[in-house]
Design a protein around this motif. Structure first.
Motif, PDB file in Angstrom:
ATOM      1  N   TYR A  22      10.656   3.094  -1.940  1.00 35.59           N
ATOM      2  CA  TYR A  22      10.905   4.312  -2.702  1.00 35.59           C
ATOM      3  C   TYR A  22      11.778   4.064  -3.924  1.00 35.59           C
ATOM      4  CZ  TYR A  22       8.302   6.567   0.869  1.00 35.59           C
ATOM      5  OH  TYR A  22       7.262   6.925   1.698  1.00 35.59           O
ATOM      6  N   GLY A  23      12.543   2.972  -3.925  1.00 35.39           N
ATOM      7  CA  GLY A  23      13.187   2.559  -5.162  1.00 35.39           C
ATOM      8  C   GLY A  23      12.150   2.141  -6.194  1.00 35.39           C
ATOM      9  N   ALA A  24      11.141   1.374  -5.739  1.00 37.27           N
ATOM     10  CA  ALA A  24      10.056   0.965  -6.636  1.00 37.27           C
ATOM     11  C   ALA A  24       9.256   2.169  -7.107  1.00 37.27           C
ATOM     12  CB  ALA A  24       9.144  -0.029  -5.924  1.00 37.27           C
ATOM     13  N   VAL A  25       8.997   3.116  -6.197  1.00 40.54           N
ATOM     14  CA  VAL A  25       8.251   4.318  -6.579  1.00 40.54           C
ATOM     15  C   VAL A  25       9.019   5.118  -7.623  1.00 40.54           C
ATOM     16  CG1 VAL A  25       7.438   6.565  -5.740  1.00 40.54           C
ATOM     17  CG2 VAL A  25       6.963   4.492  -4.420  1.00 40.54           C
ATOM     18  N   ALA A  26      10.337   5.252  -7.433  1.00 38.42           N
ATOM     19  CA  ALA A  26      11.151   5.987  -8.407  1.00 38.42           C
ATOM     20  C   ALA A  26      11.081   5.331  -9.788  1.00 38.42           C
ATOM     21  CB  ALA A  26      12.605   6.059  -7.928  1.00 38.42           C
ATOM     22  N   LEU A  27      11.148   3.998  -9.822  1.00 44.13           N
ATOM     23  CA  LEU A  27      11.041   3.292 -11.102  1.00 44.13           C
ATOM     24  C   LEU A  27       9.668   3.506 -11.727  1.00 44.13           C
ATOM     25  CD1 LEU A  27      12.797  -0.097 -10.245  1.00 44.13           C
ATOM     26  CD2 LEU A  27      13.683   1.747 -11.689  1.00 44.13           C
ATOM     27  N   ILE A  28       8.625   3.488 -10.897  1.00 43.08           N
ATOM     28  CA  ILE A  28       7.265   3.638 -11.414  1.00 43.08           C
ATOM     29  C   ILE A  28       7.061   5.024 -12.029  1.00 43.08           C
ATOM     30  CG2 ILE A  28       4.839   3.838 -10.717  1.00 43.08           C
ATOM     31  CD1 ILE A  28       5.433   1.581  -8.671  1.00 43.08           C
ATOM     32  N   VAL A  29       7.479   6.070 -11.298  1.00 42.88           N
ATOM     33  CA  VAL A  29       7.186   7.423 -11.776  1.00 42.88           C
ATOM     34  C   VAL A  29       8.032   7.803 -12.987  1.00 42.88           C
ATOM     35  CG1 VAL A  29       6.436   8.192  -9.494  1.00 42.88           C
ATOM     36  CG2 VAL A  29       8.816   8.547 -10.178  1.00 42.88           C
ATOM     37  N   PRO A  43      -2.894   1.833 -16.882  1.00 38.85           N
ATOM     38  CA  PRO A  43      -3.598   0.692 -16.276  1.00 38.85           C
ATOM     39  C   PRO A  43      -2.792   0.010 -15.179  1.00 38.85           C
ATOM     40  CG  PRO A  43      -2.938   0.185 -18.536  1.00 38.85           C
ATOM     41  CD  PRO A  43      -2.731   1.646 -18.338  1.00 38.85           C
ATOM     42  N   PHE A  44      -1.451   0.035 -15.296  1.00 42.93           N
ATOM     43  CA  PHE A  44      -0.629  -0.566 -14.243  1.00 42.93           C
ATOM     44  C   PHE A  44      -0.782   0.207 -12.944  1.00 42.93           C
ATOM     45  CE2 PHE A  44       3.393  -0.436 -11.866  1.00 42.93           C
ATOM     46  CZ  PHE A  44       3.470  -1.766 -11.481  1.00 42.93           C
ATOM     47  N   LEU A  45      -0.767   1.537 -13.022  1.00 40.84           N
ATOM     48  CA  LEU A  45      -0.933   2.347 -11.813  1.00 40.84           C
ATOM     49  C   LEU A  45      -2.322   2.136 -11.213  1.00 40.84           C
ATOM     50  CD1 LEU A  45       0.804   5.679 -12.908  1.00 40.84           C
ATOM     51  CD2 LEU A  45       1.628   4.016 -11.216  1.00 40.84           C
ATOM     52  N   ALA A  46      -3.334   2.004 -12.090  1.00 40.07           N
ATOM     53  CA  ALA A  46      -4.687   1.735 -11.581  1.00 40.07           C
ATOM     54  C   ALA A  46      -4.728   0.383 -10.878  1.00 40.07           C
ATOM     55  CB  ALA A  46      -5.681   1.768 -12.735  1.00 40.07           C
ATOM     56  N   LEU A  47      -4.083  -0.633 -11.471  1.00 40.64           N
ATOM     57  CA  LEU A  47      -4.030  -1.953 -10.852  1.00 40.64           C
ATOM     58  C   LEU A  47      -3.273  -1.905  -9.531  1.00 40.64           C
ATOM     59  CD1 LEU A  47      -4.500  -5.030 -10.943  1.00 40.64           C
ATOM     60  CD2 LEU A  47      -2.361  -5.220 -12.249  1.00 40.64           C
ATOM     61  N   LEU A  48      -2.168  -1.144  -9.494  1.00 40.08           N
ATOM     62  CA  LEU A  48      -1.385  -1.025  -8.272  1.00 40.08           C
ATOM     63  C   LEU A  48      -2.213  -0.391  -7.158  1.00 40.08           C
ATOM     64  CD1 LEU A  48       1.464  -1.457  -7.079  1.00 40.08           C
ATOM     65  CD2 LEU A  48       2.009   0.881  -7.783  1.00 40.08           C
ATOM     66  N   ALA A  49      -3.020   0.608  -7.517  1.00 39.39           N
ATOM     67  CA  ALA A  49      -3.878   1.242  -6.514  1.00 39.39           C
ATOM     68  C   ALA A  49      -4.900   0.246  -5.968  1.00 39.39           C
ATOM     69  CB  ALA A  49      -4.586   2.453  -7.125  1.00 39.39           C
ATOM     70  N   ASP A  65       0.829  -1.208   0.000  1.00 37.60           N
ATOM     71  CA  ASP A  65       0.000   0.000   0.000  1.00 37.60           C
ATOM     72  C   ASP A  65       0.861   1.254   0.000  1.00 37.60           C
ATOM     73  OD1 ASP A  65      -2.730   1.236   0.277  1.00 37.60           O
ATOM     74  OD2 ASP A  65      -1.670   2.129   1.971  1.00 37.60           O
ATOM     75  N   ASP A  66       1.975   1.234   0.740  1.00 38.06           N
ATOM     76  CA  ASP A  66       2.883   2.374   0.771  1.00 38.06           C
ATOM     77  C   ASP A  66       3.397   2.669  -0.636  1.00 38.06           C
ATOM     78  OD1 ASP A  66       4.162   4.440   1.977  1.00 38.06           O
ATOM     79  OD2 ASP A  66       5.566   3.232   3.138  1.00 38.06           O
ATOM     80  N   ALA A  67       3.791   1.617  -1.359  1.00 40.42           N
ATOM     81  CA  ALA A  67       4.284   1.795  -2.728  1.00 40.42           C
ATOM     82  C   ALA A  67       3.170   2.252  -3.668  1.00 40.42           C
ATOM     83  CB  ALA A  67       4.893   0.490  -3.239  1.00 40.42           C
ATOM     84  N   ALA A  68       1.943   1.821  -3.399  1.00 41.44           N
ATOM     85  CA  ALA A  68       0.823   2.199  -4.263  1.00 41.44           C
ATOM     86  C   ALA A  68       0.371   3.632  -4.007  1.00 41.44           C
ATOM     87  CB  ALA A  68      -0.347   1.245  -4.043  1.00 41.44           C
ATOM     88  N   VAL A  69       0.477   4.085  -2.756  1.00 39.52           N
ATOM     89  CA  VAL A  69      -0.024   5.409  -2.385  1.00 39.52           C
ATOM     90  C   VAL A  69       0.918   6.518  -2.853  1.00 39.52           C
ATOM     91  CG1 VAL A  69      -0.361   6.928  -0.397  1.00 39.52           C
ATOM     92  CG2 VAL A  69      -1.439   4.679  -0.441  1.00 39.52           C
ATOM     93  N   THR A  70       2.227   6.308  -2.728  1.00 40.79           N
ATOM     94  CA  THR A  70       3.194   7.391  -2.897  1.00 40.79           C
ATOM     95  C   THR A  70       3.232   8.010  -4.288  1.00 40.79           C
ATOM     96  OG1 THR A  70       4.552   6.374  -1.178  1.00 40.79           O
ATOM     97  CG2 THR A  70       5.619   8.028  -2.559  1.00 40.79           C
ATOM     98  N   PRO A  71       3.118   7.242  -5.404  1.00 41.42           N
ATOM     99  CA  PRO A  71       3.242   7.889  -6.715  1.00 41.42           C
ATOM    100  C   PRO A  71       2.272   9.034  -6.953  1.00 41.42           C
ATOM    101  CG  PRO A  71       3.430   5.516  -6.971  1.00 41.42           C
ATOM    102  CD  PRO A  71       3.049   5.773  -5.544  1.00 41.42           C
ATOM    103  N   ARG A  72       1.116   9.040  -6.295  1.00 47.30           N
ATOM    104  CA  ARG A  72       0.151  10.107  -6.552  1.00 47.30           C
ATOM    105  C   ARG A  72       0.669  11.467  -6.091  1.00 47.30           C
ATOM    106  NH1 ARG A  72      -2.961   8.111  -1.806  1.00 47.30           N
ATOM    107  NH2 ARG A  72      -2.960   9.748  -0.236  1.00 47.30           N
ATOM    108  N   TYR A  73       1.673  11.484  -5.205  1.00 46.74           N
ATOM    109  CA  TYR A  73       2.172  12.759  -4.700  1.00 46.74           C
ATOM    110  C   TYR A  73       3.040  13.503  -5.709  1.00 46.74           C
ATOM    111  CZ  TYR A  73       0.339  11.528  -0.140  1.00 46.74           C
ATOM    112  OH  TYR A  73      -0.503  11.207   0.890  1.00 46.74           O
ATOM    113  N   VAL A  74       3.439  12.859  -6.808  1.00 49.89           N
ATOM    114  CA  VAL A  74       4.228  13.552  -7.822  1.00 49.89           C
ATOM    115  C   VAL A  74       3.380  13.929  -9.031  1.00 49.89           C
ATOM    116  CG1 VAL A  74       6.325  12.376  -7.096  1.00 49.89           C
ATOM    117  CG2 VAL A  74       4.992  11.406  -8.964  1.00 49.89           C
ATOM    118  N   VAL A  75       2.059  13.588  -8.996  1.00 54.72           N
ATOM    119  CA  VAL A  75       1.178  13.942 -10.105  1.00 54.72           C
ATOM    120  C   VAL A  75       1.050  15.464 -10.184  1.00 54.72           C
ATOM    121  CG1 VAL A  75      -1.185  13.801 -10.983  1.00 54.72           C
ATOM    122  CG2 VAL A  75      -0.101  11.782  -9.982  1.00 54.72           C
ATOM    123  N   GLY A  76       1.202  16.008 -11.400  1.00 52.27           N
ATOM    124  CA  GLY A  76       1.038  17.440 -11.591  1.00 52.27           C
ATOM    125  C   GLY A  76       2.332  18.223 -11.542  1.00 52.27           C
ATOM    126  N   PHE A  77       3.462  17.568 -11.272  1.00 53.26           N
ATOM    127  CA  PHE A  77       4.744  18.252 -11.217  1.00 53.26           C
ATOM    128  C   PHE A  77       5.555  17.971 -12.480  1.00 53.26           C
ATOM    129  CE2 PHE A  77       3.628  17.876  -6.726  1.00 53.26           C
ATOM    130  CZ  PHE A  77       3.847  19.176  -6.291  1.00 53.26           C
TER     131      PHE A  77
END
Length: 332
Positions: A189-196, A231-237, A43-55
């Motif tokens: 946060y390594g996974a989040v960096a790869l995702i974003v 779709p991957f980000l939607a699935l992750l959420a 959940d931590d990995a799924a939640v964090t990417p949304r904080y960089v949306v819009g930048f």
């Protein structure tokens, strides 16, 4: 002299063996505890990417790095000492705190499900970057919000880790908690960096000008990454939400069993064993886990569903009233 030196070297070798065994023990305990906290980690990995949306793209990794540093600070400077103090002076409080955190996970996960089915203002603040102000102020607000959310999830991770540890010395427990803190933070946060940054990498690959067969493959792969990320980000959420609910429900079921109310745990065990027993042995272990997780998820949904009106009509108004009183006192 030579005999004394040999004896000294033998003692050093013995100490080295004990230290190596201790390190192996710490690593093993950290790995087991990390597995138990896997649902919260997802959940931590799924939640964090949304904080960089819009930048802007160049700010994505710096923002992730800031959140990662804040997360590590949360775990090492605040939560690890608090967990050790609990283990030493109030071990009786670990299970209630775990259950409180489990109830919070159930509420958050169920609220997300409710928001998806019946859109409302519950998580509207998460969907869009803050309006107003300059980019740096907006970034600081987003990072601060992410670190606060991470603190709650990290507290649950550290509590699960502490509860999973066998009896042992404070030094061993501190080492395990620190290792889990560093390892999970690096993984998440390594996974989040790869995702974003995956879509940027995909666009760069899709823009390849090579005319070789490999170049065609790289372009196709890049286009696939770009198209596949939403779709991957939607699935992750979805996975993150499901993980919150079944982990929270599982914590509550285990807590009830600890306090002499094992009926739910026994019912889940009986159901999972019955289903697994009807399948080939190769599938039985996975199916047993799946049925138990699904049952824990049902418990999580029920608890979360009960907490939504309680939070909306009792806790939230009381909190807003308290905030207004404190603001009035500060102005006076």
């Amino acid at each position: 002299m030579s005999i004394g030196l040999i004896a000294l070297l033998d003692d050093v070798a013995g100490i080295a063996k004990v230290a190596a065994a201790s390190l192996d023990d710490v690593a093993g305990q950290a790995a087991k505890a990390g597995v138990k906290a896997a649902g919260v980690v997802i959940d931590d990995a799924a939640v964090t990417p949304r904080y960089v949306v819009g930048f802007a793209a160049e700010r994505e990794l710096p923002i992730v790095a800031k959140i990662a540093v804040g997360s590590l600070r949360n775990k090492l400077l605040f939560l690890t000492p608090a967990a050790l103090a609990l283990g030493a002076f109030a071990p009786w409080a670990i299970t209630p705190l775990l259950m409180l955190g489990g109830a919070y996970l159930c509420y958050e996960g169920t609220e997300k499900v409710y928001e998806a089915l019946v859109p409302h203002a519950g998580h509207a603040h998460d969907a869009q970057p803050d309006a107003g102000g300059d980019g740096r102020a907006m970034e600081d607000r987003k990072v601060s919000s992410a670190i606060k959310t991470d603190f709650i999830l990290s507290a649950e991770i550290m509590a699960i880790t502490l509860a999973a540890l066998p009896e042992g010395g404070v030094v061993t427990k501190a080492a395990v908690l620190a290792l889990v803190a560093v390892g999970i933070t690096a993984f998440v946060y390594g996974a989040v960096a790869l995702i974003v940054k995956a879509d940027d990498a995909g666009m760069a690959m899709a823009a390849s000008t090579s005319r070789s067969a490999f170049g065609s493959f790289v372009r196709a792969l890049g286009r696939g990454i770009v198209k596949g990320m939403p779709p991957f980000l939607a699935l992750l959420a979805i996975v993150g939400t499901a993980a919150m609910i079944w982990v929270g429900g599982g914590i509550l079921v285990h807590g009830l069993e600890t306090y002499g109310l094992p009926q739910v745990a026994h019912a889940l065990h009986a159901a999972s064993s019955a289903v697994a027993g009807a399948l080939p042995p190769a599938l039985s272990g996975f199916v047993e886990w799946l049925v138990t997780a699904a049952g824990s998820g049902v418990v999580g949904l029920v608890v979360g569903g009960l907490l939504i009106p309680l939070t909306s009509f009792v806790i939230a108004p009381a909190w807003h009233s308290l905030s207004r009183l404190r603001g009035a006192s500060a102005r006076a």
